[in-house]
Design an enzyme around this catalytic site. Sequence first.
Site, short mmCIF file in Angstrom:
data_model
loop_
_atom_site.label_atom_id
_atom_site.label_comp_id
_atom_site.label_asym_id
_atom_site.label_seq_id
_atom_site.Cartn_x
_atom_site.Cartn_y
_atom_site.Cartn_z
CB SER A 181 36.60 29.13 28.45
OG SER A 181 37.71 28.66 27.70
CE1 TYR B 76 33.59 24.74 26.81
CE2 TYR B 76 35.29 26.23 26.02
CZ TYR B 76 34.74 25.47 27.03
OH TYR B 76 35.32 25.45 28.28
N1 LIG Z 1 39.36 21.96 31.76
C1 LIG Z 1 39.64 23.06 31.11
O1 LIG Z 1 40.72 23.21 30.54
C2 LIG Z 1 38.65 24.21 31.10
C3 LIG Z 1 39.08 25.42 30.56
C4 LIG Z 1 38.20 26.50 30.53
C5 LIG Z 1 36.93 26.37 31.06
N2 LIG Z 1 36.53 25.18 31.58
C6 LIG Z 1 35.17 25.10 32.11
O2 LIG Z 1 35.20 24.67 33.45
C7 LIG Z 1 33.98 23.97 33.75
C8 LIG Z 1 34.33 22.62 34.33
O3 LIG Z 1 35.02 21.90 33.32
P1 LIG Z 1 35.88 20.59 33.62
O4 LIG Z 1 37.14 20.74 32.87
O5 LIG Z 1 35.92 20.30 35.08
O6 LIG Z 1 34.97 19.58 32.84
P2 LIG Z 1 34.53 18.11 33.20
O7 LIG Z 1 33.96 17.52 31.95
O8 LIG Z 1 35.62 17.41 33.89
O9 LIG Z 1 33.37 18.42 34.23
C9 LIG Z 1 32.18 19.03 33.81
C10 LIG Z 1 31.13 18.75 34.83
O10 LIG Z 1 29.89 19.28 34.36
C11 LIG Z 1 28.89 18.31 34.57
N3 LIG Z 1 27.83 18.47 33.59
C12 LIG Z 1 27.92 18.37 32.23
N4 LIG Z 1 26.71 18.57 31.69
C13 LIG Z 1 25.84 18.80 32.72
C14 LIG Z 1 24.45 19.07 32.78
N5 LIG Z 1 23.70 19.14 31.69
N6 LIG Z 1 23.91 19.25 34.01
C15 LIG Z 1 24.64 19.18 35.14
N7 LIG Z 1 25.97 18.93 35.13
C16 LIG Z 1 26.55 18.73 33.93
C17 LIG Z 1 29.59 16.97 34.39
O11 LIG Z 1 28.85 15.96 35.04
C18 LIG Z 1 30.93 17.23 35.07
O12 LIG Z 1 30.84 17.01 36.46
C19 LIG Z 1 33.20 23.88 32.43
O13 LIG Z 1 32.24 24.92 32.39
C20 LIG Z 1 34.28 24.11 31.38
O14 LIG Z 1 33.76 24.64 30.19
C21 LIG Z 1 37.36 24.09 31.62
#
Ligand SMILES: NC(=O)c1ccc[n+]([C@@H]2O[C@H](COP(=O)([O-])OP(=O)(O)OC[C@H]3O[C@@H](n4cnc5c(N)ncnc54)[C@H](O)[C@@H]3O)[C@@H](O)[C@H]2O)c1
Length: 197
Positions: A90, A104
């Site tokens: 991120s 985080y």
């Molecule tokens: N959305 C953003 O703006 C953003 C920005 C930077 C990084 N990210 C990263 O991208 C990745 C995806 O994020 P997102 O925005 O799609 O989030 P989201 O919450 O929509 O999806 C996260 C996914 O991870 C799964 N998950 C959570 N805990 C888990 C566990 N213990 N075991 C297995 N699966 C698990 C959830 O079921 C979900 O499908 C994450 O690593 C997040 O930190 C997101």
Amino acid sequence: MAIACDVAVFEAVEAAGREVEAALGPVDILVNNAGISPKHQGLPASVLTMDPLEWRRVVDVNLSGAFHGVRVFGPGMARRGWGSIVNQSSVAAKTHVGFVGAHYPSTKAGLIGLTKHLAGELGPSGINVNALAPGRIDTPLMRGIDPAVNAAIVEDTPMGRLGSVDDVAAAALFLTSDAGHFVTGQVIDVAGGWKLT
Ligand SMILES: NC(=O)c1ccc[n+]([C@@H]2O[C@H](COP(=O)([O-])OP(=O)(O)OC[C@H]3O[C@@H](n4cnc5c(N)ncnc54)[C@H](O)[C@@H]3O)[C@@H](O)[C@H]2O)c1
């Protein structure tokens, strides 16, 4: 094919790995995408009052989860002499953003260290390892946040919009295809220019 498992639990990832390989054959591409960013009424906990159990859970899911994926799928990739791993970091790993807790960015920075280490250790086995650093992407993770926060981010993003899941998937596709296989140990921002460093 979807298999539910808790990436924080090594045995669960191992079992899921066995299941997926039995159904689909060897796994050559691993994207460590699972991640959490706990909020309380839309706000992150202050480090001064954060429950140590919350800290531990974020480390277990965001950082150890990626190790578990590599530990389960890496040996097969190394045996076959080709593999590709993407760790979902991120932009928060590289600077302060106010809407996440201290756990985080700590885990997301840890993923960058893991990425660079693995690029060196696994390169001789034909495995490239990179990290993506998304900015603000329109997913359920960020919908719990005050819309004004997202509006301010759009204002501060040179490309003038939030990212989409397709923006991130396209970068992962490049890195995990033959076209991107010589790229390794890199952190690629997918952020429309937000928090440029
Ligand atoms: N959305 C953003 O703006 C953003 C920005 C930077 C990084 N990210 C990263 O991208 C990745 C995806 O994020 P997102 O925005 O799609 O989030 P989201 O919450 O929509 O999806 C996260 C996914 O991870 C799964 N998950 C959570 N805990 C888990 C566990 N213990 N075991 C297995 N699966 C698990 C959830 O079921 C979900 O499908 C994450 O690593 C997040 O930190 C997101």
